[in-house]
Design a protein around this motif. Sequence first.
Motif, short mmCIF file in Angstrom:
data_model
loop_
_atom_site.label_atom_id
_atom_site.label_comp_id
_atom_site.label_asym_id
_atom_site.label_seq_id
_atom_site.Cartn_x
_atom_site.Cartn_y
_atom_site.Cartn_z
N VAL A 297 0.91 -1.15 0.04
CA VAL A 297 -0.02 0.11 0.03
C VAL A 297 0.88 1.34 0.11
O VAL A 297 1.88 1.46 0.84
CB VAL A 297 -0.90 -0.04 1.19
CG1 VAL A 297 -1.76 1.33 1.36
CG2 VAL A 297 -1.93 -1.29 1.27
N GLN A 298 0.63 2.28 -0.80
CA GLN A 298 1.55 3.53 -0.92
C GLN A 298 0.45 4.60 -0.32
O GLN A 298 -0.66 4.65 -0.98
CB GLN A 298 1.95 3.69 -2.41
CG GLN A 298 2.82 4.85 -2.32
CD GLN A 298 3.97 4.76 -1.61
OE1 GLN A 298 4.65 3.58 -1.57
NE2 GLN A 298 4.50 6.12 -1.20
N VAL A 299 1.00 5.44 0.55
CA VAL A 299 0.14 6.53 1.08
C VAL A 299 0.34 7.86 0.32
O VAL A 299 1.30 8.19 0.13
CB VAL A 299 0.56 6.55 2.58
CG1 VAL A 299 -0.36 7.90 3.03
CG2 VAL A 299 0.36 5.60 3.48
N LYS A 310 -8.08 10.97 11.56
CA LYS A 310 -6.98 11.00 10.38
C LYS A 310 -7.27 9.84 9.46
O LYS A 310 -7.63 8.53 9.62
CB LYS A 310 -5.57 10.62 10.98
CG LYS A 310 -4.53 10.63 10.11
CD LYS A 310 -3.11 10.31 10.92
CE LYS A 310 -1.94 10.01 9.93
NZ LYS A 310 -0.81 9.84 10.49
N LEU A 311 -7.24 10.23 8.42
CA LEU A 311 -7.45 9.40 6.97
C LEU A 311 -6.14 9.36 6.26
O LEU A 311 -5.80 10.43 5.82
CB LEU A 311 -8.50 9.66 6.25
CG LEU A 311 -10.02 9.66 6.74
CD1 LEU A 311 -11.07 10.22 5.92
CD2 LEU A 311 -10.42 8.27 7.15
N SER A 312 -5.76 8.31 5.94
CA SER A 312 -4.69 8.00 5.16
C SER A 312 -4.96 7.55 3.70
O SER A 312 -5.38 6.46 3.44
CB SER A 312 -3.67 7.07 5.40
OG SER A 312 -2.98 7.48 6.75
N ASP A 366 -2.11 6.17 12.99
CA ASP A 366 -1.96 7.39 13.45
C ASP A 366 -0.15 7.67 13.43
O ASP A 366 0.53 8.84 13.27
CB ASP A 366 -2.02 7.32 15.02
CG ASP A 366 -3.43 7.40 15.31
OD1 ASP A 366 -4.05 8.04 14.31
OD2 ASP A 366 -3.88 6.90 16.37
N ASN A 367 0.40 6.53 13.06
CA ASN A 367 1.90 6.69 12.96
C ASN A 367 2.33 6.48 11.67
O ASN A 367 3.72 6.53 11.27
CB ASN A 367 2.53 5.51 13.73
CG ASN A 367 2.17 4.03 13.23
OD1 ASN A 367 1.24 4.04 12.86
ND2 ASN A 367 3.10 3.23 13.48
N VAL A 368 1.55 6.94 10.66
CA VAL A 368 1.87 6.66 9.33
C VAL A 368 1.59 8.05 8.40
O VAL A 368 0.88 8.90 8.95
CB VAL A 368 0.75 5.79 8.39
CG1 VAL A 368 1.07 5.83 6.97
CG2 VAL A 368 0.82 4.42 9.17
N LYS A 369 2.82 8.27 7.60
CA LYS A 369 2.97 9.71 7.08
C LYS A 369 2.63 9.62 5.55
O LYS A 369 2.85 8.36 5.01
CB LYS A 369 4.17 10.24 7.39
CG LYS A 369 4.48 10.52 8.73
CD LYS A 369 5.89 10.89 9.03
CE LYS A 369 6.13 11.42 10.59
NZ LYS A 369 7.60 11.99 10.91
N THR A 370 2.48 10.73 5.00
CA THR A 370 2.14 10.62 3.30
C THR A 370 3.57 10.35 2.61
O THR A 370 4.60 10.66 3.13
CB THR A 370 2.12 12.09 2.93
OG1 THR A 370 0.53 12.54 3.60
CG2 THR A 370 1.68 12.19 1.63
N PRO A 421 3.52 17.76 3.75
CA PRO A 421 4.95 17.55 4.12
C PRO A 421 5.80 18.85 3.94
O PRO A 421 7.15 18.83 4.19
CB PRO A 421 4.97 16.39 3.55
CG PRO A 421 3.99 15.67 3.32
CD PRO A 421 2.96 16.60 3.04
N SER A 422 5.39 19.64 2.93
CA SER A 422 6.40 20.83 2.52
C SER A 422 6.36 21.89 3.35
O SER A 422 7.31 22.68 3.07
CB SER A 422 5.77 21.18 1.03
OG SER A 422 4.61 21.79 1.18
N LEU A 423 5.53 21.76 4.19
CA LEU A 423 5.49 23.02 5.14
C LEU A 423 6.66 22.53 6.14
O LEU A 423 7.05 21.54 6.80
CB LEU A 423 4.17 23.00 6.21
CG LEU A 423 3.04 23.69 5.86
CD1 LEU A 423 2.03 23.28 6.64
CD2 LEU A 423 3.22 24.98 5.36
#
Length: 682
Positions: A297-299, A310-312, A366-370, A421-423
């Motif tokens: 799976v790719q976020v 939160k939704l990924s 919760d511990n997953v990022k874009t 994530p660019s912030l």
Amino acid sequence: MGTRAGGRRTGPKCIAIVGPFASGKTTLLEAILARTGAIPRQSPVSSGNTVSDHSPEARAHAMSVEATFATTDFMGEQITFVDCPGSIEFAFEAEPVLAACDLAVVVAEADEKKIPALQLIMRKLDDLAIPRILFLNKVDKAVAGVRDTLKMLQPASSVPLLLRQIPVRKDGVVIGSIDLALERAYIYREYAESQVAEIPNDDKARELEARFSMLETLADHDDHLMEQLLEEIEPPKDAIFDDLSADLRAGAVTPVLIGTAEKGNGVLRLLKAIRHDAPDVEATRKRLGAPDGQTVVQVMKTIHTAHGGKLSVSRVLSGQLADAAELYLSNGDTAKVSGIYKMLGKDQSKLTSAKAGDTVALGKLDNVKTGQTLSSAKGGIRPLVTLEPPQPVFAFALRPKERKDEVKMSAAIQRLAEEDPSLNLRHNQDSAETVLSGHGEMHLRVVRERLEGKNQIPIEGHAPAVPYRETIRKSAQQRGRHKKQSGGHGQFGDVVIEIKPLPRGSGFQFSDTITGGVVPKTYIQSVETGIRDYLKTGPLGFPVVDVAVNLSDGSYHAVDSSDMAFQMAAKLAMKEGMAACSPVLLEPIMKVEIVTPSDATSKIIALIPQRRGQILGYDARPDWPGWDVVEATMPQAEIGDLIIELRSATAGVASYKAAFDHMAELTGRLADEAMNANGKAA
């Protein structure tokens, strides 16, 4: 012939809609969703009621500010479309999205001013090896012919733009199109399926010429087709469609379809081209190098909803995914899926599972990022995507209007940074400021509006402080004596120091030439500590640099001397001695590299001296036809809003990188203003 593409690819697809700002991407998505029955009717962008305009910021600024996902069904197949922002300030939104998409629909129009923006988008698709179709929008308003428009747009594309349709005109107005592969005309009907018609007699010669040009381009990759053209043999239609599919999937050509999204014209032909020609998730999986035989799976995007948490938003590249499934991150951590949802803008509908090709939102990871990669393999797999945000070009210092909101603001910014994530958020130790950086004034304006609107946190913001420094021009010798008697043990410290300027960039140097133990070794370190403490704020109000201080003499008291007494003595000596050293303010000078379309280079060169900059030179940007790179040095104080002027001069596409180069003296009115702003008079 007829076997190069290997047939139509079935299964769920994910299609990115990209293009320059205001080219009609959101309008096209709205038309697609209406045509496929996902929404009851097509709403104009101006109404603020489109699927992509679900945020108040998008409505307020009449532009997409984040990627919007919408899944629909067309002719029995599921397709997820992702409307990506067109402004360069929000371009990073598309990076994690594009990586996991099968195809991009590039929306463009016959506007020469938008070619540099189109080139930026095409180059990104090249870098990621994403196949693409170009949808030439607003053909009803175009003055130039379609083939002339393609000649104008071709420099933006590294591969041939392959015209698949030409317009049918009546009394100078575009009323339909001719499909060059099908050799069939379609007469437009607003918000409805076009009517099939015979090719008008007046257009037959033009159609034959355009069709032959299309076949010639396809023949560059098909020797058999080339032989047929040379022998004037009419190739079968199924072979032509096969070549179109094969060349699109290989990235050898960019097919061009035409229409007017605002009226729903040309949308059905686009959908059919996507259904027939687009690659599937298997091709995307191979492009990314994802392993087979497991769930991967790719976020693509992180969203914090008001009620659902939160939704990924993720693409299932392989395998099956069930609710409550446990997945592994690349670092070995685990993440448990809590809800699987189909997306239609801000609306979600719950699913029980997802399969390879599906684009879905996964709840409460919760511990997953874009940009992260999840898999069913224990310990995880290597990341398939590396996100590298471009260097920020605009910043402001912010704080809540009420101190009680500081913790709330920090948590809100953390959520925003998860979504974008660019912030970049940092704490400036010198100025005690919280500085937020991004990719333009509008980018950060939207962030502030979200803090104040969505999170109900009133914010105060201003330009970040410039890290001025000060140094000295002269040398001086100074005694500092700290003596205090208050009953019991007193305080006594006595030092003589020599203060000297150092070459620029040397920092601070401390030495001692004490002889005879006039200052015991145990107190020499205290003297240095006191000096360093003073240098944090010099006589002009800024940290002092490029100074050497030597402890040459002094005295002590066997009972009353202490570490603190010698620190105080050193500070007194520095305070009195620095005033005699001719202190001067220093400002940071940056090395700036500006990338700009060549037709705006003269404007950029003209504005640099207006900001006290010095031009070092300019040259053609390597491998970027029609672009230049301008190098200059410029005071950091002049760079704060530089990006606004650069983009104003270049239709919104110029950017820059800046790095510290050296410190330079600042005197006169500008120095006075800097000191006054810092609370010091000259």
